[in-house]
Design an enzyme around this catalytic site. Structure first.
Site, PDB file in Angstrom:
ATOM      1  N   VAL A  60     -81.829 -12.594 -59.308  1.00 23.54           N
ATOM      2  CA  VAL A  60     -80.560 -13.147 -58.821  1.00 23.54           C
ATOM      3  C   VAL A  60     -80.566 -14.670 -58.780  1.00 23.54           C
ATOM      4  O   VAL A  60     -79.510 -15.306 -58.763  1.00 23.54           O
ATOM      5  CB  VAL A  60     -80.205 -12.601 -57.422  1.00 23.54           C
ATOM      6  CG1 VAL A  60     -79.900 -11.115 -57.489  1.00 23.54           C
ATOM      7  CG2 VAL A  60     -81.311 -12.897 -56.401  1.00 23.54           C
ATOM      8  N   ASN A  80     -77.571  -9.142 -50.940  1.00 20.64           N
ATOM      9  CA  ASN A  80     -78.645  -8.520 -50.176  1.00 20.64           C
ATOM     10  C   ASN A  80     -80.051  -8.803 -50.691  1.00 20.64           C
ATOM     11  O   ASN A  80     -81.012  -8.668 -49.939  1.00 20.64           O
ATOM     12  CB  ASN A  80     -78.405  -7.003 -50.150  1.00 20.64           C
ATOM     13  CG  ASN A  80     -79.546  -6.237 -49.537  1.00 20.64           C
ATOM     14  OD1 ASN A  80     -79.763  -6.280 -48.322  1.00 20.64           O
ATOM     15  ND2 ASN A  80     -80.312  -5.547 -50.379  1.00 20.64           N
ATOM     16  N   TYR A 144     -89.028 -17.849 -44.616  1.00 19.76           N
ATOM     17  CA  TYR A 144     -88.110 -16.720 -44.492  1.00 19.76           C
ATOM     18  C   TYR A 144     -87.016 -17.022 -43.468  1.00 19.76           C
ATOM     19  O   TYR A 144     -85.816 -16.831 -43.728  1.00 19.76           O
ATOM     20  CB  TYR A 144     -88.892 -15.466 -44.094  1.00 19.76           C
ATOM     21  CG  TYR A 144     -88.041 -14.222 -44.006  1.00 19.76           C
ATOM     22  CD1 TYR A 144     -87.640 -13.555 -45.163  1.00 19.76           C
ATOM     23  CD2 TYR A 144     -87.645 -13.699 -42.775  1.00 19.76           C
ATOM     24  CE1 TYR A 144     -86.855 -12.406 -45.088  1.00 19.76           C
ATOM     25  CE2 TYR A 144     -86.872 -12.559 -42.698  1.00 19.76           C
ATOM     26  CZ  TYR A 144     -86.478 -11.916 -43.859  1.00 19.76           C
ATOM     27  OH  TYR A 144     -85.699 -10.787 -43.781  1.00 19.76           O
ATOM     28  N   LYS A 148     -82.872 -17.475 -44.080  1.00 17.84           N
ATOM     29  CA  LYS A 148     -81.884 -16.601 -43.453  1.00 17.84           C
ATOM     30  C   LYS A 148     -80.944 -17.376 -42.530  1.00 17.84           C
ATOM     31  O   LYS A 148     -79.760 -17.037 -42.412  1.00 17.84           O
ATOM     32  CB  LYS A 148     -82.590 -15.480 -42.692  1.00 17.84           C
ATOM     33  CG  LYS A 148     -83.394 -14.544 -43.591  1.00 17.84           C
ATOM     34  CD  LYS A 148     -82.511 -13.871 -44.637  1.00 17.84           C
ATOM     35  CE  LYS A 148     -83.262 -12.820 -45.430  1.00 17.84           C
ATOM     36  NZ  LYS A 148     -82.397 -12.085 -46.373  1.00 17.84           N
ATOM     37  N   THR A 179     -88.058  -0.867 -44.084  1.00 14.53           N
ATOM     38  CA  THR A 179     -87.981  -0.960 -45.542  1.00 14.53           C
ATOM     39  C   THR A 179     -89.292  -1.509 -46.083  1.00 14.53           C
ATOM     40  O   THR A 179     -90.131  -2.024 -45.334  1.00 14.53           O
ATOM     41  CB  THR A 179     -86.828  -1.880 -45.993  1.00 14.53           C
ATOM     42  OG1 THR A 179     -87.150  -3.238 -45.652  1.00 14.53           O
ATOM     43  CG2 THR A 179     -85.513  -1.489 -45.327  1.00 14.53           C
TER      44      THR A 179
END
Length: 248
Positions: A60, A80, A144, A148, A179
């Site tokens: 992406v 996502n 991270y 976000k 996940t």
């Protein structure tokens, strides 16, 4: 369940986890076509849904990818795709910092830009998958968490810019979700190897969240569908914290 009858939706990171759960949810709710993007070509090829499906294997964060994705008639988008990692700032390798920011932020920007261009003059709704790590500071998640946090603000800016075209943009910020993204976190990977994945999730959730559990991907998918659908028609520029009380 919200009705997505006849709708066209784009989902990135669609071969597993939250993305796959969203794809299944929208397909079951009547979506006419799902455009699924993921860099794992084999996992993407294995996805079977009750909707016409276009599979696009690629990164992406590669701008050229978006030149070959046909988004004509797009109604909804779920931004996502993401990766995880953990390191203290002092020990952080710059290449790893760039890897995480490239996928989580650059890739989100390119996805969002493509979706908003396709929706311009038509309207639509978009949800960005952020994280509670973008709200609450913790040691070892600088790259991270910063990626976000940036997504949360990006959703607000996009909501203001898209409003005149009837484009709603929101973010969702889960805390722990069961996940495979956790496999990239050494602490979790080590503990899962010792006691098993389910037990490791349960152990961490009891320590981290007042409600004592992490979310299932299907639960987050249902919340995303709410933000995408008509039930959320007046909601834009907001971030839904779905964290079991983690950020309290």
């Amino acid at each position: 369940m919200a009705n997505f009858e006849g709708k066209i939706a784009l989902i990135t990171g669609a071969a597993s986890g939250i993305g796959l759960a969203v794809a299944g949810h929208l397909a079951d709710a009547g979506a006419a076509k799902l455009i699924l993007v993921d860099r794992d070509a084999d996992a993407l090829a294995a996805v079977e849904l009750r909707a016409a499906t276009v599979r696009v294997a690629g990164d992406v964060a590669d701008e050229a990818l978006w030149d070959r994705v046909d988004l004509a008639g797009l109604d909804h988008a779920v931004v996502n795709a993401g990766v995880a990692g953990a390191s203290t700032i002092a020990d952080h390798d710059f290449a790893e910092w760039r890897r995480i920011l490239s996928v989580n932020l650059d890739g989100a920007f390119l996805t969002l830009r493509a979706a908003m261009r396709a929706m311009k003059g038509r309207g639509g709704s978009i949800v960005l998958t952020a994280s509670a790590a973008g709200v609450k500071a913790e040691p070892g998640v600088a790259a991270y968490g910063c990626s976000k946090a940036a997504l949360i603000h990006l959703a607000k800016v996009a909501a203001k810019e898209g409003a005149t075209d009837g484009i709603r943009v929101n973010a969702i910020a889960p805390a722990g979700v069961e996940t495979r993204v956790w496999d990239a976190v050494p602490m979790f990977a080590e503990r899962a190897a010792q006691i098993g994945r389910d037990a490791a999730f349960a152990e961490m959730a009891k320590l981290a969240t007042p409600l004592g559990r992490y979310a299932k991907a299907d639960e987050i998918a249902a919340q995303i569908a709410f933000l995408l659908g008509e039930e959320g028609a007046l909601i834009t520029g907001t971030t839904l914290l779905s964290d079991g009380g983690y950020t309290l």
